[in-house]
Design an enzyme around this catalytic site. Structure first.
Site, PDB file in Angstrom:
ATOM      1  N   TYR A  20     144.177  70.408 -13.813  1.00 11.96           N
ATOM      2  CA  TYR A  20     143.432  70.100 -13.062  1.00 11.96           C
ATOM      3  C   TYR A  20     143.550  68.680 -12.216  1.00 11.96           C
ATOM      4  CZ  TYR A  20     140.622  73.163 -15.879  1.00 11.96           C
ATOM      5  OH  TYR A  20     139.920  74.339 -16.586  1.00 11.96           O
ATOM      6  N   HIS A  25     137.243  68.182  -8.378  1.00 15.28           N
ATOM      7  CA  HIS A  25     136.355  67.844  -9.322  1.00 15.28           C
ATOM      8  C   HIS A  25     136.993  66.321 -10.029  1.00 15.28           C
ATOM      9  CE1 HIS A  25     132.524  68.928 -10.367  1.00 15.28           C
ATOM     10  NE2 HIS A  25     132.728  69.675 -11.797  1.00 15.28           N
ATOM     11  N   PHE A  71     135.797  68.126 -21.156  1.00  9.11           N
ATOM     12  CA  PHE A  71     135.588  68.802 -19.819  1.00  9.11           C
ATOM     13  C   PHE A  71     134.243  68.456 -19.322  1.00  9.11           C
ATOM     14  CE2 PHE A  71     138.481  71.557 -21.903  1.00  9.11           C
ATOM     15  CZ  PHE A  71     139.603  71.880 -20.656  1.00  9.11           C
ATOM     16  N   ASN A  73     131.185  69.453 -18.104  1.00  7.47           N
ATOM     17  CA  ASN A  73     129.888  69.933 -18.413  1.00  7.47           C
ATOM     18  C   ASN A  73     129.483  69.581 -19.767  1.00  7.47           C
ATOM     19  OD1 ASN A  73     131.442  71.728 -20.002  1.00  7.47           O
ATOM     20  ND2 ASN A  73     130.346  73.379 -19.666  1.00  7.47           N
ATOM     21  N   ASP A  98     132.630  63.144  -8.138  1.00  7.88           N
ATOM     22  CA  ASP A  98     132.977  63.924  -6.988  1.00  7.88           C
ATOM     23  C   ASP A  98     131.585  64.366  -6.335  1.00  7.88           C
ATOM     24  OD1 ASP A  98     133.178  65.621  -9.178  1.00  7.88           O
ATOM     25  OD2 ASP A  98     132.940  67.247  -7.707  1.00  7.88           O
ATOM     26  N   ASN A 119     127.378  68.933 -12.840  1.00 11.37           N
ATOM     27  CA  ASN A 119     127.252  69.342 -14.083  1.00 11.37           C
ATOM     28  C   ASN A 119     127.582  67.843 -14.990  1.00 11.37           C
ATOM     29  OD1 ASN A 119     126.640  71.856 -13.946  1.00 11.37           O
ATOM     30  ND2 ASN A 119     128.705  72.656 -13.851  1.00 11.37           N
TER      31      ASN A 119
END
Length: 203
Positions: A20, A25, A71, A73, A98, A119
């Protein structure tokens, strides 16, 4: 926004892991990392807080930095755990994230407001019992042409767009300093007026 700054916790949103790194994100975490480097604040894993956490001085203020490693969410688990343990109010929290509703190279500082379908913000708000009254520094990433939001936010931008983002992050870093020295009103004026030098080339 008030003239004084009482931020006790800065949270940078993103997803953990090399896959990532550099994705749209993860710009919240990238800005957090810039803050940590500038102010020499080490981030270390603290499992009880579900993330990487550090404490140091930002322009003379005692501040904690956090990167949730649950993560995106589930970002609220880290934020809420820190706030509960250290008795930090939502209004003393700044979240870096973001933002698809802003074009690449744009940054905005605001207090409260909607969640724009993000999220990470949803999770934080849920863990705050529905309270949306926390600061946000929004880093524009634009919207995908094909509406494939998941692949877009988890993708890496082309070089020209990345250049805009890097300019914006550096400006936002200076804005963080302004926030702690002169308060939210001055900081928002400084941050929100930013136009990257390369903006006209990719507009």
């Amino acid at each position: 926004m008030a003239n004084s700054c009482d931020i006790k916790l800065i949270v940078g949103l993103g997803n953990i892991g090399a896959k990532y790194a550099g994705t749209r994100h993860n710009y919240g975490y990238e800005l957090l990392d810039l803050i940590a480097r500038k102010y020499s604040i080490a981030l270390n894993e603290e499992k009880r807080f579900f993330g990487l956490v550090g404490r140091g001085s930002v322009e003379g203020a005692d501040v904690r930095l956090a990167f949730p490693t649950t993560f995106m969410n589930l970002s609220g688990s880290c934020t809420n755990a820190l706030c509960s343990f250290y008795r930090i109010e939502p209004s003393q929290v700044l979240v870096l994230h973001d933002e698809m509703d802003l074009p690449p190279g744009s940054v905005r500082l605001k207090f409260g407001g909607g969640l724009a379908g993000h999220n990470g913000l949803k999770s934080i708000t849920q863990n705050f019992g529905g309270n949306q009254n926390f600061y946000r520094l929004r880093i524009g990433i634009g919207k995908p042409a094909d509406r494939d939001v998941v692949n877009y936010v988890l993708g890496r931008p082309p070089a020209a767009e990345r250049s805009l983002i890097e300019e914006a992050l550096e400006h936002a870093l200076l804005g963080i300093g302004t926030l702690f020295r002169q308060g939210p009103e001055r900081a928002s004026s400084y941050v929100n007026s930013f136009k990257p030098a390369a903006y006209s080339e990719v507009k």
